[in-house]
Write an enzyme that holds these catalytic residues in place. Structure first.
Site, PDB file in Angstrom:
ATOM      1  N   GLU A 112       0.787  -1.214   0.031  1.00  0.00           N
ATOM      2  CA  GLU A 112       0.117  -0.171  -0.055  1.00  0.00           C
ATOM      3  C   GLU A 112       0.986   1.134   0.139  1.00  0.00           C
ATOM      4  O   GLU A 112       1.985   1.310   0.549  1.00  0.00           O
ATOM      5  CB  GLU A 112      -0.631   0.089   1.175  1.00  0.00           C
ATOM      6  CG  GLU A 112      -1.696  -1.268   1.568  1.00  0.00           C
ATOM      7  CD  GLU A 112      -2.403  -1.041   2.962  1.00  0.00           C
ATOM      8  OE1 GLU A 112      -3.077  -1.928   3.413  1.00  0.00           O
ATOM      9  OE2 GLU A 112      -2.287   0.268   3.700  1.00  0.00           O
TER      10      GLU A 112
ATOM     11  N   CYS B 273       3.079   8.432   1.827  1.00  0.00           N
ATOM     12  CA  CYS B 273       3.380   7.332   2.729  1.00  0.00           C
ATOM     13  C   CYS B 273       3.808   6.142   2.008  1.00  0.00           C
ATOM     14  O   CYS B 273       3.278   5.643   1.335  1.00  0.00           O
ATOM     15  CB  CYS B 273       2.372   7.395   3.795  1.00  0.00           C
ATOM     16  SG  CYS B 273       2.635   6.037   5.139  1.00  0.00           S
TER      17      CYS B 273
ATOM     18  N   CYS C 215       5.256  -7.560   7.613  1.00  0.00           N
ATOM     19  CA  CYS C 215       6.230  -7.091   8.677  1.00  0.00           C
ATOM     20  C   CYS C 215       6.494  -8.007   9.691  1.00  0.00           C
ATOM     21  O   CYS C 215       5.486  -8.871   9.741  1.00  0.00           O
ATOM     22  CB  CYS C 215       5.614  -5.814   9.486  1.00  0.00           C
ATOM     23  SG  CYS C 215       6.619  -4.957  10.547  1.00  0.00           S
TER      24      CYS C 215
ATOM     25  N   CYS D 218       4.021  -6.057  16.392  1.00  0.00           N
ATOM     26  CA  CYS D 218       3.247  -5.055  17.130  1.00  0.00           C
ATOM     27  C   CYS D 218       1.691  -5.746  17.407  1.00  0.00           C
ATOM     28  O   CYS D 218       1.124  -5.874  16.533  1.00  0.00           O
ATOM     29  CB  CYS D 218       3.518  -3.611  16.565  1.00  0.00           C
ATOM     30  SG  CYS D 218       4.923  -3.129  16.563  1.00  0.00           S
TER      31      CYS D 218
ATOM     32  N   CYS E 127      -1.253  -3.881  15.504  1.00  0.00           N
ATOM     33  CA  CYS E 127      -1.011  -3.355  14.225  1.00  0.00           C
ATOM     34  C   CYS E 127      -1.717  -4.398  13.219  1.00  0.00           C
ATOM     35  O   CYS E 127      -1.500  -5.635  13.455  1.00  0.00           O
ATOM     36  CB  CYS E 127       0.303  -3.021  13.955  1.00  0.00           C
ATOM     37  SG  CYS E 127       0.796  -2.537  12.277  1.00  0.00           S
TER      38      CYS E 127
ATOM     39  N   CYS F 125      -2.864   1.790   8.575  1.00  0.00           N
ATOM     40  CA  CYS F 125      -1.670   0.876   8.823  1.00  0.00           C
ATOM     41  C   CYS F 125      -1.899  -0.691   8.158  1.00  0.00           C
ATOM     42  O   CYS F 125      -2.280  -1.387   8.996  1.00  0.00           O
ATOM     43  CB  CYS F 125      -1.570   0.921  10.068  1.00  0.00           C
ATOM     44  SG  CYS F 125      -1.256   2.379  10.964  1.00  0.00           S
TER      45      CYS F 125
HETATM   46  N1  SAH Z   1       7.677  -0.119  11.471  1.00  0.00           N
HETATM   47  C1  SAH Z   1       7.670   1.285  11.619  1.00  0.00           C
HETATM   48  C2  SAH Z   1       6.746   2.077  10.495  1.00  0.00           C
HETATM   49  C3  SAH Z   1       5.503   1.539  10.065  1.00  0.00           C
HETATM   50  S1  SAH Z   1       4.228   1.844  11.168  1.00  0.00           S
HETATM   51  C4  SAH Z   1       7.235   2.059  12.750  1.00  0.00           C
HETATM   52  O1  SAH Z   1       6.980   1.147  13.767  1.00  0.00           O
HETATM   53  O2  SAH Z   1       7.392   3.118  13.267  1.00  0.00           O
HETATM   54  C5  SAH Z   1       3.697   3.450  11.228  1.00  0.00           C
HETATM   55  C6  SAH Z   1       2.961   4.008  12.684  1.00  0.00           C
HETATM   56  O3  SAH Z   1       1.786   3.451  12.707  1.00  0.00           O
HETATM   57  C7  SAH Z   1       3.908   3.308  13.770  1.00  0.00           C
HETATM   58  O4  SAH Z   1       3.826   4.239  14.735  1.00  0.00           O
HETATM   59  C8  SAH Z   1       2.915   2.341  14.269  1.00  0.00           C
HETATM   60  O5  SAH Z   1       3.209   1.833  15.396  1.00  0.00           O
HETATM   61  C9  SAH Z   1       1.566   2.820  14.036  1.00  0.00           C
HETATM   62  N2  SAH Z   1       0.335   2.158  13.932  1.00  0.00           N
HETATM   63  C10 SAH Z   1       0.308   0.695  13.553  1.00  0.00           C
HETATM   64  N3  SAH Z   1      -0.728   0.383  13.824  1.00  0.00           N
HETATM   65  C11 SAH Z   1      -1.712   1.216  14.106  1.00  0.00           C
HETATM   66  C12 SAH Z   1      -3.105   1.327  14.258  1.00  0.00           C
HETATM   67  N4  SAH Z   1      -4.002   0.318  14.315  1.00  0.00           N
HETATM   68  N5  SAH Z   1      -3.727   2.562  14.790  1.00  0.00           N
HETATM   69  C13 SAH Z   1      -2.742   3.692  14.860  1.00  0.00           C
HETATM   70  N6  SAH Z   1      -1.366   3.556  14.772  1.00  0.00           N
HETATM   71  C14 SAH Z   1      -0.999   2.393  14.220  1.00  0.00           C
END
Ligand code: SAH
Length: 368
Positions: free
Chosen positions: A92, A105, A112, A116, A119, A353
């Site tokens: 995406e 973006c 990934c 987390c 996510c 995300c």
């Molecule tokens: N791996 C990198 C970049 C991709 S994630 C990182 O961790 O920074 C981009 C951002 O979106 C990160 O801050 C991540 O924690 C956040 N993110 C992931 N899932 C999300 C969600 N469901 N709602 C809000 N932010 C989210």
């Protein structure tokens, strides 16, 4: 027959490709000019003869990515693309039209591995790293969206302002962990800087906190922006949300991050997700967390971006109320910490995300 991807060829290889087709060399330059504006296929290349466009279409393709879905937010500010790579993987990217310019973006990996808990991008695991050109192609898709084939009416103006129809800002904040693919991300940023004139200071890399990767960025030495996805003010809580916290402590991550931003005299961006558990109890969005976070960041050159959790159906969390979010921000500000609430963009198009990729990839694997 697999098609040759012309975007992946060097200038010399592209010249050989067109001369092998019995064409004069200058066709290579024409084609590469179209590609550098994101031309999605040959039909738009108006200065090529019709017959050549058809022949090319049979044996070649332009970019490494193909747009298979395009979603427009209702306010018209956000466009989200689902792209297919040459091996069928899907990624995406998101174009955001803002008051300060056009920001894209980009994804750095297909899937990934970071795991987390909140996510969507990580639910199906990591498929593979993206190449330099696969990351760069995402910018070109956005550029084509902004400009289409009208580029000849106005030359591409680097570092565009709000009225400009060019990509002006890049955030490496899409699917994937950029610092697990550091060399390709660096290659991509250098290319965006040289080929499209996008300044270092308009480029941001966001990481969950891979310390050796931050060290690599320090060694590389370009003054880009760094964002740390912190999401918790102490290791104990962070481990509950982000497995990477078992590998690197907050102290280690912040030490490397401050060294990076101090070298370039840049403000560090802290991403801080605000999330509650399945029963609606605040996890990392409590008063105590706000105070603890303030202690961690006191006196430092940074900006905290507060991001209310974007609901992901597969994840059992809740989004704090608007009141809770504002209360958290107020405490930070009272403690002298710069903090703003991240405006949600493209919520109505599943822009959160990895959701688009997840929904579409799941659909494919369910059938097979
Ligand atoms: N791996 C990198 C970049 C991709 S994630 C990182 O961790 O920074 C981009 C951002 O979106 C990160 O801050 C991540 O924690 C956040 N993110 C992931 N899932 C999300 C969600 N469901 N709602 C809000 N932010 C989210």
């Amino acid at each position: 027959m697999t098609k040759t991807i012309l975007f992946d060829l060097t200038n010399a290889e592209l010249e050989k490709f067109v001369t092998d087709m019995g064409q004069p060399k200058f066709r290579a330059k024409q084609i590469s000019e179209w590609m550098s504006r994101g031309a999605p296929d040959f039909s738009v290349m108006k200065n090529l003869p019709e017959k050549l466009r058809q022949d090319l279409d049979e044996c070649a393709q332009t970019l490494l990515v193909r747009v298979i879905k395009k979603l427009e937010s209702s306010d018209g500010e956000t466009t989200k693309f689902l792209l297919e790579l040459s091996d069928g993987e899907k990624i995406e990217c998101v174009l955001m039209r803002t008051s300060y310019g056009n920001s894209v973006c980009v994804s750095s990996q297909a899937g990934c591995a970071m795991g987390c808990k909140f996510c969507a991008s990580t639910l199906l695991g990591l498929k593979r790293n993206l190449t330099v050109n696969e990351i760069f192609s995402q910018i070109l898709v956005a550029q084509w969206e902004l400009r289409g084939d009208k580029f000849s009416e106005k030359p591409i103006r680097p570092n565009g302002d709000a009225n400009n129809n060019d990509v002006s800002h890049i955030v490496v904040m899409g699917t994937g962990e950029p610092l697990q693919n550091t060399q390709n991300v660096i290659g991509f940023i250098e290319r965006a800087n040289t080929d499209m004139g996008i300044g270092w200071r308009r480029i941001t890399v966001s990481t969950c906190g891979i310390v050796p990767g931050i060290e690599d960025l320090i060694a590389w030495g370009r003054p880009i922006n760094l964002a740390i996805s912190l999401h918790a003010p102490n290791d104990e809580l962070r481990k509950k949300l982000m497995p990477i916290a078992n590998k690197y402590t907050i102290a280690q991550v912040m030490d490397a991050a401050w060294r990076f931003t101090d070298t370039h005299n840049r403000q560090l961006m802290i991403e801080y997700l605000l999330v509650g558990d399945a029963n609606g109890n605040l996890l990392n969005a409590t008063t105590e967390c706000a105070n603890e976070l303030s202690e961690l960041l006191r006196g430092k050159n940074c900006m905290v971006n507060l991001i209310p959790w974007n609901a992901v159906a597969e994840r059992e969390f809740t989004s704090p109320s608007g009141n809770a979010v504002h209360r958290f921000q107020d405490i930070l500000i009272k403690n002298g910490i710069h903090a703003r609430i991240r405006r949600e963009r493209g919520n109505d198009i599943g822009s959160a995300c990895g959701q688009l990729r997840l929904n579409n990839t799941k659909g494919v694997s369910d059938e097979t």
